[in-house]
Design a protein around this motif. Sequence first.
Motif, PDB file in Angstrom:
ATOM      1  N   ARG A 191       2.204   2.256  46.891  1.00 59.75           N
ATOM      2  CA  ARG A 191       3.322   2.247  45.964  1.00 59.75           C
ATOM      3  C   ARG A 191       3.650   3.684  45.557  1.00 59.75           C
ATOM      4  N   VAL A 192       4.926   3.905  45.305  1.00 56.61           N
ATOM      5  CA  VAL A 192       5.373   5.178  44.740  1.00 56.61           C
ATOM      6  C   VAL A 192       6.049   4.830  43.423  1.00 56.61           C
TER       7      VAL A 192
ATOM      8  N   PRO B 116       9.819   8.409  41.340  1.00 53.46           N
ATOM      9  CA  PRO B 116      10.481   9.134  42.429  1.00 53.46           C
ATOM     10  C   PRO B 116       9.889  10.533  42.590  1.00 53.46           C
TER      11      PRO B 116
ATOM     12  N   TRP C  32       2.837   9.101  50.614  1.00 50.55           N
ATOM     13  CA  TRP C  32       4.179   9.251  50.050  1.00 50.55           C
ATOM     14  C   TRP C  32       5.223   8.726  51.033  1.00 50.55           C
TER      15      TRP C  32
ATOM     16  N   GLU D  41       7.522   5.026  50.658  1.00 49.75           N
ATOM     17  CA  GLU D  41       8.960   4.948  50.510  1.00 49.75           C
ATOM     18  C   GLU D  41       9.596   3.942  51.456  1.00 49.75           C
ATOM     19  N   ASN D  42       8.774   3.393  52.341  1.00 47.91           N
ATOM     20  CA  ASN D  42       9.267   2.367  53.269  1.00 47.91           C
ATOM     21  C   ASN D  42       9.555   1.084  52.492  1.00 47.91           C
TER      22      ASN D  42
END
Length: 603
Positions: free
Chosen positions: A16-17, A20, A49, A53-54
């Motif tokens: 998880r990110v 942002p 990272w 973001e996928n």
Amino acid sequence: MNLYKELQPVDRLSIRVPFPLSSYDRKLITLLYQPLIGAEPISLYFLLWAEGENVDDSAMSHYHLMNALDMPIGKIFESRIALEAIGLLRTWRKDQQEMRCFIYDAMPPLDAATFFDDPLLSMFLFSKIGESAYRNLRQRFVSKGLSNYGYQEVSRTFTDVYRPVQHNLPSDEIQLTGLQEKPKELPFNYEDFDFNLLRTSLSEQLVPSSILTAEVKATIAKLAFLYHLTPFDMQKIVLLALDDQMILSDLRLKKEAADYYKLTVSKEPPAMQTVMKNPQKQEVFTQTAMVDEDIDPMEAELIRWFESSSPIDVLTAVAGGKEPFPNDRQLVEDLVMQYGMPTPVVNVLIHYVFLRNNGKLNRKYIETIASHWRNTGVKTAREAMKLAREFEENNVTDSKTVATKETKDYSKEYKILKAGAGVFYQLPQFVDSDYSNMEQLNKELIPIFNSVKSIDLLTMLVKGKTPFEKDVKVVQDFTTKYDIPTPVVNVLIHYAYYLSNANLNSAFLQAIASSWQKNNIQTAEQALNFAKEYQVQKSRKQYMPKGKQTTKTQNVPDWYYENKLKQQKKKDEKPSEEKQTDYEKKRQEILKKLGMNEGEVDS
């Protein structure tokens, strides 16, 4: 326990990110964080990272990370915990019957100002990249805008402006992830510092409780961890950091802690050492063990104390918890800073001298031992303790030897030594008719100097009796301080003993030793001959008749004798010159009165 068992290649993971991440964050991570933890953890972070973001949130195994980074699972685990420690990663685990699942949250870096204000991160970076690079990075990322010093914040809070209105919201519409806001500081366990102990000696009048805010406590705990300081050390730092307005700022705390560290521990900045800790069992595994496991547990604990304490702590401990005197503090500071001795070695030295000298820390005595220890290259507390133990064992052996030989008959040796003093040192009261032959005396005297210890020689000089404790200490201190062959030391003691009327003196010994070292005296025979020549020259100078000095004494320049001879010659000729001068003057006066010239006098 192998910590790598915490992670297996088949373990599943999700990424998880939560916040942002920008290109500015990438610069911070590359330039500020990578020097601290290395390239491999940063490579793992950038991979997490990118994968996080996928949009397709599909779980994967750790084999994916191993293949993408070309790292074994052990390196993946080491990189993961390095990211966790520095605050770039948060890890969640769920144990199931057949597998373990992990969630990795890729966290954003701290902003530059917070990073450089944090004492742990800033000092860690400083020790890694050096002062010049550190200053350049700080100037690049931390802009010098308007300062808010002297201003008071008057911003309204949310509750000052808004009031709540009651609404019944369905509970299933509220989804909390546990990450409501970005991290504002380095993850750090402040509970390790004992704030109750810190407050024990700080009265409410000196340091009000309101000063110790949560932010101040966080700074105190970090500084104590960074510089390895006790709550008692931090008490002094807090008192020094308080300003006239009773404000305790982070800047003053950092400065006073740094100054205290330089004075009590080392001028070099502290460095970080990798320590792996199991959060469940709290077992610590360090890269190198401080002490061996095969030694006595109590000795091991003492070594750990020496290795982890500052000299000021040891001084306070040996003084029963009382504040050390300024002279003692200055002494240990000189040993560490001026003479470059390792802190653990200084700690052992203080403790050893305090016990051996009945609580007296004599500067000259400590410096004598310190000089010997530094020359041996001792670096650790255990090596220093070994040296101290060997020194004590040698003293005990020497004492036993002296006690054993009290009853031994040293009449012959005593007579030979006494006769040697009469012949070689020009002391007629010790001349012995039985040893009038110089060659025979040499054959019996030299072997004594070559074969006995200095303590044994003292016993022989007093005809087998126990030497005075003062003389024993003078000899022991001298042999410890000076690296001189034992036979030469024995001649030196013999020479000083008889010339000083059996009153050995350290200053006299050192003065003679300095002269002998300059003349490169290496054997007992050379020492005896040098002493004899010196005494002969001394006797000639002392008993030479006044006005008859035709030969110079040793070490006196030529111009001195030439000047003396001229003065003596003038003094001897002065009466006759004065008489002749007066007669001629009278004759000339008579000729002048008669009006006659030279040659006109009628015979």
